[in-house]
Design an enzyme around this catalytic site. Structure first.
Site: not given
Length: 267
Positions: A53, A114
């Site tokens: 994003d 992540y």
């Protein structure tokens, strides 16, 4: 004959609208595709392992593109040098592989990891401020670690998937969800076989509520059982998140851990 080029990419996502092309904003994908098309004079699509994003960073994003035979794309080492010489300072090509094999950066991936970085300082240090989030609240890390245990394994993560997206399934497997404390920084390490839209940031948001004492650790188990995102906490901000690395089966397993020891990194 068409060949496939695989890239391992690091980028600072601050100035970009995310990975995916956006009509009215600059994306990582657009920067790469524009450059490759100028070099090859051919339209090239760069496909990533996942679409980060706006504001999200990457240390180990993996992407591939197909191109016809071209003198500038004949040697992986030269491709890396050429792209790094022409790309802006906040995008770096870490490794390049040329292959004719059936590889897909997204569908061939077996795990992704992540990292979400939290600052325990009320005001992050200047060199950390673009890469971490400060909740400005004392956190109980032990409670957060206890809560994280409830999410490890295979579950329906509907409560951690942002609304407005359609999924064939919201079941995912988390192999690890750990908190690593180093001085005034805490890194939430999230490793799984795949992630729903904003899933990691929603998990971090839930862990922060636990750390602040708003809920007991068992609240995350209740969230899993309810399967209702509307009752979940706000997402953590994007700038603390980084796609750390993506793992693939052999012969592409060199994208996995110990990636910093790759011989390609030094070339």
């Amino acid at each position: 004959m068409t060949k496939k080029i695989i890239l391992r990419i690091a980028y600072q996502g601050t100035a970009y609208s995310g990975w995916q092309y956006q009509p009215n904003a600059l994306s990582i994908q657009e920067v790469l595709e524009t450059l490759l098309q100028k070099i090859s004079r051919t339209r090239i699509s760069v496909i990533a392992s996942g679409r980060t994003d706006a504001g999200v960073h990457a240390q180990g994003q993996v992407a591939h593109f197909c191109c016809p035979d071209h003198p500038h794309f004949s040697d992986p080492g030269q491709i890396k040098k050429m792209l790094n010489a022409l790309l802006p300072h906040d995008i770096v090509i870490r490794d390049v592989i040329a292959t004719n094999e059936d590889f897909h950066s997204r569908f061939s991936a077996i795990t992704k990891e992540y990292h979400y970085t939290l600052s325990l300082l009320p005001k992050p240090l200047p060199h950390h401020r673009l890469f971490c989030f400060s909740p400005r609240h004392k956190l109980c890390l032990e409670s957060m670690r206890e809560a994280a245990k409830y999410l490890v394994g295979t579950h329906d993560f509907a409560s951690f998937a942002n609304l407005g997206r359609e999924y064939s399934s919201t079941v995912r497997t988390l192999y690890a969800l750990d908190l690593l404390e180093q001085e005034h920084l805490v890194t939430v390490i999230c490793k799984g076989n795949g992630f729903l839209y904003k899933m990691v940031r929603n998990i971090v948001g839930a862990l922060l509520d636990i750390g602040k004492g708003k809920y007991p650790p068992e609240h995350l188990l209740e969230m899993l059982e309810k399967k209702d995102r509307k009752k979940g906490p706000p997402s953590a901000p994007p700038y603390g998140l980084s796609l750390h690395h993506v793992c693939y089966p052999s012969p592409y397993h060199w994208f996995c851990k110990h990636e910093h020891n790759s011989s390609n990194e030094e070339k």
